[in-house]
Design a protein around this motif. Structure first.
Motif, PDB file in Angstrom:
ATOM      1  N   ARG A  23      -7.392 -34.400 -41.744  1.00 42.47           N
ATOM      2  CA  ARG A  23      -8.403 -35.120 -42.535  1.00 42.47           C
ATOM      3  C   ARG A  23      -8.100 -36.785 -42.215  1.00 42.47           C
ATOM      4  O   ARG A  23      -9.298 -37.398 -41.997  1.00 42.47           O
ATOM      5  N   LEU A  24      -6.855 -37.263 -41.968  1.00 48.42           N
ATOM      6  CA  LEU A  24      -6.828 -38.567 -41.809  1.00 48.42           C
ATOM      7  C   LEU A  24      -7.162 -39.058 -40.072  1.00 48.42           C
ATOM      8  O   LEU A  24      -7.993 -39.965 -39.952  1.00 48.42           O
ATOM      9  N   ILE A  25      -7.177 -38.048 -39.242  1.00 45.35           N
ATOM     10  CA  ILE A  25      -7.616 -38.266 -37.999  1.00 45.35           C
ATOM     11  C   ILE A  25      -9.243 -38.202 -38.005  1.00 45.35           C
ATOM     12  O   ILE A  25      -9.636 -38.799 -37.052  1.00 45.35           O
ATOM     13  N   GLY A  26      -9.486 -37.372 -38.914  1.00 46.81           N
ATOM     14  CA  GLY A  26     -11.450 -37.224 -38.867  1.00 46.81           C
ATOM     15  C   GLY A  26     -11.730 -38.557 -39.259  1.00 46.81           C
ATOM     16  O   GLY A  26     -12.581 -39.023 -38.545  1.00 46.81           O
ATOM     17  N   MET A  27     -11.145 -39.294 -40.333  1.00 50.22           N
ATOM     18  CA  MET A  27     -11.523 -40.546 -40.645  1.00 50.22           C
ATOM     19  C   MET A  27     -11.394 -41.700 -39.554  1.00 50.22           C
ATOM     20  O   MET A  27     -12.392 -42.157 -39.333  1.00 50.22           O
ATOM     21  N   LEU A  28     -10.216 -41.564 -38.782  1.00 53.99           N
ATOM     22  CA  LEU A  28      -9.937 -42.360 -37.756  1.00 53.99           C
ATOM     23  C   LEU A  28     -11.095 -42.202 -36.527  1.00 53.99           C
ATOM     24  O   LEU A  28     -11.510 -43.043 -35.979  1.00 53.99           O
ATOM     25  N   LEU A  29     -11.209 -40.917 -36.199  1.00 51.99           N
ATOM     26  CA  LEU A  29     -12.295 -40.630 -35.317  1.00 51.99           C
ATOM     27  C   LEU A  29     -13.875 -41.119 -35.649  1.00 51.99           C
ATOM     28  O   LEU A  29     -14.406 -41.533 -34.689  1.00 51.99           O
ATOM     29  N   PHE A  30     -14.042 -41.014 -36.927  1.00 50.30           N
ATOM     30  CA  PHE A  30     -15.241 -41.771 -37.246  1.00 50.30           C
ATOM     31  C   PHE A  30     -15.430 -43.242 -36.956  1.00 50.30           C
ATOM     32  O   PHE A  30     -16.352 -43.729 -36.568  1.00 50.30           O
ATOM     33  N   VAL A  31     -14.436 -43.922 -37.449  1.00 50.48           N
ATOM     34  CA  VAL A  31     -14.040 -45.235 -37.077  1.00 50.48           C
ATOM     35  C   VAL A  31     -14.012 -45.627 -35.707  1.00 50.48           C
ATOM     36  O   VAL A  31     -14.787 -46.620 -35.146  1.00 50.48           O
ATOM     37  N   GLN A  32     -13.251 -45.000 -34.834  1.00 57.68           N
ATOM     38  CA  GLN A  32     -13.375 -44.948 -33.192  1.00 57.68           C
ATOM     39  C   GLN A  32     -14.729 -44.864 -32.837  1.00 57.68           C
ATOM     40  O   GLN A  32     -15.204 -45.699 -31.841  1.00 57.68           O
ATOM     41  N   LEU A  33     -15.725 -43.769 -33.233  1.00 61.60           N
ATOM     42  CA  LEU A  33     -16.899 -43.797 -32.857  1.00 61.60           C
ATOM     43  C   LEU A  33     -17.845 -44.982 -33.028  1.00 61.60           C
ATOM     44  O   LEU A  33     -18.581 -45.317 -31.895  1.00 61.60           O
ATOM     45  N   LEU A  41     -27.115 -41.858 -21.233  1.00 63.81           N
ATOM     46  CA  LEU A  41     -27.710 -40.564 -21.916  1.00 63.81           C
ATOM     47  C   LEU A  41     -26.726 -39.462 -22.100  1.00 63.81           C
ATOM     48  O   LEU A  41     -26.704 -38.773 -23.258  1.00 63.81           O
ATOM     49  N   MET A  42     -25.667 -39.272 -21.310  1.00 66.88           N
ATOM     50  CA  MET A  42     -24.658 -38.191 -21.470  1.00 66.88           C
ATOM     51  C   MET A  42     -23.742 -38.571 -22.662  1.00 66.88           C
ATOM     52  O   MET A  42     -23.237 -37.655 -23.277  1.00 66.88           O
ATOM     53  N   GLY A  43     -23.544 -40.085 -22.751  1.00 69.47           N
ATOM     54  CA  GLY A  43     -22.771 -40.495 -23.809  1.00 69.47           C
ATOM     55  C   GLY A  43     -23.186 -40.227 -24.993  1.00 69.47           C
ATOM     56  O   GLY A  43     -22.552 -39.940 -26.024  1.00 69.47           O
ATOM     57  N   VAL A  44     -24.664 -39.895 -25.392  1.00 67.38           N
ATOM     58  CA  VAL A  44     -25.058 -39.672 -26.559  1.00 67.38           C
ATOM     59  C   VAL A  44     -24.618 -38.161 -26.911  1.00 67.38           C
ATOM     60  O   VAL A  44     -24.333 -38.083 -28.178  1.00 67.38           O
ATOM     61  N   THR A  45     -24.677 -37.408 -26.337  1.00 66.71           N
ATOM     62  CA  THR A  45     -24.385 -35.909 -26.526  1.00 66.71           C
ATOM     63  C   THR A  45     -22.873 -35.906 -26.963  1.00 66.71           C
ATOM     64  O   THR A  45     -22.367 -35.083 -27.770  1.00 66.71           O
ATOM     65  N   MET A  46     -22.111 -36.760 -26.098  1.00 63.96           N
ATOM     66  CA  MET A  46     -20.786 -36.741 -26.414  1.00 63.96           C
ATOM     67  C   MET A  46     -20.472 -37.264 -27.697  1.00 63.96           C
ATOM     68  O   MET A  46     -19.459 -36.885 -28.433  1.00 63.96           O
ATOM     69  N   GLY A  47     -21.140 -38.290 -28.089  1.00 60.07           N
ATOM     70  CA  GLY A  47     -21.133 -38.983 -29.169  1.00 60.07           C
ATOM     71  C   GLY A  47     -21.375 -38.076 -30.502  1.00 60.07           C
ATOM     72  O   GLY A  47     -20.829 -37.897 -31.622  1.00 60.07           O
ATOM     73  N   LEU A  48     -22.340 -36.950 -30.037  1.00 60.96           N
ATOM     74  CA  LEU A  48     -22.831 -36.248 -31.208  1.00 60.96           C
ATOM     75  C   LEU A  48     -21.475 -35.141 -31.615  1.00 60.96           C
ATOM     76  O   LEU A  48     -21.139 -34.826 -32.363  1.00 60.96           O
ATOM     77  N   SER A  49     -20.928 -34.810 -30.526  1.00 56.00           N
ATOM     78  CA  SER A  49     -19.839 -33.787 -30.585  1.00 56.00           C
ATOM     79  C   SER A  49     -18.568 -34.630 -31.035  1.00 56.00           C
ATOM     80  O   SER A  49     -17.773 -33.777 -32.086  1.00 56.00           O
ATOM     81  N   HIS A  50     -18.450 -35.734 -31.090  1.00 56.04           N
ATOM     82  CA  HIS A  50     -17.180 -36.634 -31.523  1.00 56.04           C
ATOM     83  C   HIS A  50     -17.450 -36.704 -33.137  1.00 56.04           C
ATOM     84  O   HIS A  50     -16.610 -36.507 -33.856  1.00 56.04           O
ATOM     85  N   LEU A  51     -18.795 -36.810 -33.491  1.00 58.96           N
ATOM     86  CA  LEU A  51     -19.263 -37.102 -34.809  1.00 58.96           C
ATOM     87  C   LEU A  51     -19.124 -35.824 -35.516  1.00 58.96           C
ATOM     88  O   LEU A  51     -18.628 -35.845 -36.770  1.00 58.96           O
ATOM     89  N   ALA A  52     -19.473 -34.652 -34.845  1.00 58.15           N
ATOM     90  CA  ALA A  52     -19.164 -33.403 -35.455  1.00 58.15           C
ATOM     91  C   ALA A  52     -17.678 -32.872 -35.779  1.00 58.15           C
ATOM     92  O   ALA A  52     -17.277 -32.660 -36.887  1.00 58.15           O
ATOM     93  N   LEU A  53     -17.003 -33.374 -34.694  1.00 56.26           N
ATOM     94  CA  LEU A  53     -15.438 -33.198 -34.958  1.00 56.26           C
ATOM     95  C   LEU A  53     -14.890 -33.882 -36.093  1.00 56.26           C
ATOM     96  O   LEU A  53     -14.216 -33.552 -36.900  1.00 56.26           O
ATOM     97  N   ALA A  54     -15.308 -35.240 -35.972  1.00 55.11           N
ATOM     98  CA  ALA A  54     -14.917 -35.992 -37.227  1.00 55.11           C
ATOM     99  C   ALA A  54     -15.334 -35.733 -38.478  1.00 55.11           C
ATOM    100  O   ALA A  54     -14.284 -35.946 -39.579  1.00 55.11           O
ATOM    101  N   LEU A  55     -16.439 -35.249 -38.629  1.00 54.28           N
ATOM    102  CA  LEU A  55     -16.712 -34.751 -39.965  1.00 54.28           C
ATOM    103  C   LEU A  55     -16.234 -33.569 -40.328  1.00 54.28           C
ATOM    104  O   LEU A  55     -15.797 -33.295 -41.604  1.00 54.28           O
ATOM    105  N   TRP A  56     -16.010 -32.720 -39.343  1.00 54.46           N
ATOM    106  CA  TRP A  56     -15.237 -31.387 -39.685  1.00 54.46           C
ATOM    107  C   TRP A  56     -13.757 -31.503 -40.257  1.00 54.46           C
ATOM    108  O   TRP A  56     -13.374 -31.025 -41.281  1.00 54.46           O
ATOM    109  N   LEU A  57     -13.172 -32.498 -39.473  1.00 53.55           N
ATOM    110  CA  LEU A  57     -11.767 -32.934 -39.806  1.00 53.55           C
ATOM    111  C   LEU A  57     -11.724 -33.480 -41.350  1.00 53.55           C
ATOM    112  O   LEU A  57     -10.574 -33.173 -42.073  1.00 53.55           O
ATOM    113  N   MET A  58     -12.725 -34.288 -41.568  1.00 58.98           N
ATOM    114  CA  MET A  58     -12.555 -34.975 -42.521  1.00 58.98           C
ATOM    115  C   MET A  58     -12.913 -33.955 -43.833  1.00 58.98           C
ATOM    116  O   MET A  58     -12.341 -34.353 -45.011  1.00 58.98           O
ATOM    117  N   VAL A  59     -13.326 -32.998 -43.873  1.00 55.58           N
ATOM    118  CA  VAL A  59     -13.797 -32.120 -44.981  1.00 55.58           C
ATOM    119  C   VAL A  59     -12.703 -30.899 -44.915  1.00 55.58           C
ATOM    120  O   VAL A  59     -12.071 -30.442 -45.807  1.00 55.58           O
TER     121      VAL A  59
END
Length: 226
Positions: free
Chosen positions: A9-19, A195-213
């Motif tokens: 959960r801590l890493i999820g919050m940090l990943l969200f800030v990182q994004l 353009l490819m960075g947008v899709t990578m950003g979406l996966s990073h966001l999904a991971l961050a949200l999952w970990l936070m929960v």
């Protein structure tokens, strides 16, 4: 010691800030990234904006090292070698960002000199082309290291099922696509990295949200490698 769930959960919050730390500097640096020479008349007028972007880039790379250190107690239980590679990649990423930032500030200084000289001189145009192109290739090299760090992160998560493997596999796919797009400007003359960075950003966001929960899955390390 933190549990795997609370560490996740801590890493999820940090990943969200990182994004967020990756997106905001990208926007702030627009006066420098519109073209190899276009920054020359534009950057001087946005010097504070550019300096803030540089500070945010430094802070974001320091945060990446922090994420790696926070994940170390969990990851090393599964694979100390992969955990060490993740640490190494984060340190290299910070070092390359320092080089990239030096080029950014050099471009800003050149723009300021150009403004003081009232835009006179063909020499400025030549220097701008060299400075802009040099920074571009340094930045692409840094992107390769960033992608390597993210790839290692998703690899650990996928291999040891610390998050749903479908989520980790999606992240691996997006980072591999982005990694593939980085050399295209050199070999084919065009870029789809953003353009490819947008899709990578979406996966990073999904991971961050999952970990936070949910955090990391709690399991015995010897039972995780399947």
């Amino acid at each position: 010691m933190r549990s795997a769930k609370s560490t996740g959960r801590l890493i999820g919050m940090l990943l969200f800030v990182q994004l967020s730390g990756l997106i905001v500097p990208f926007v702030l640096l627009r006066p420098l990234t519109t073209g190899p020479r276009d920054f020359l008349p534009n950057a001087a007028g946005t010097s504070l904006q550019i300096k803030v972007a540089v500070l945010l880039l430094f802070a974001n790379c320091a945060l990446t090292i922090g994420i790696t250190i926070a994940a170390w107690p969990v990851f090393r239980q599964y694979s100390e070698r992969m955990a060490l590679w993740l640490v190494a990649a984060s340190v290299i990423m910070f070092s390359l960002q320092a080089v990239d930032n030096a080029h950014i500030l050099s471009m800003l200084s050149l723009s300021q000199e150009y403004a003081q000289a009232d835009g006179a001189g063909e020499l400025f145009q030549t220097l701008a082309a060299v400075a802009g192109s040099t920074r571009r290739w340094v930045h692409f090299t840094e992107l390769l290291v960033i992608d390597s760090w993210i790839f290692l992160l998703y690899s650990v998560l996928y291999r040891f099922a610390l998050v749903p493997r479908a989520l980790a596999a999606f992240g691996l796919l997006t980072v591999m696509l982005h990694f593939t797009g980085i050399p295209l400007p050199a070999f084919l003359g065009y870029s789809i990295v953003t353009l490819m960075g947008v899709t990578m950003g979406l996966s990073h966001l999904a991971l961050a949200l999952w970990l936070m929960v949910k955090g990391f899955e709690e399991r015995i390390p010897s039972q995780a490698a399947v």
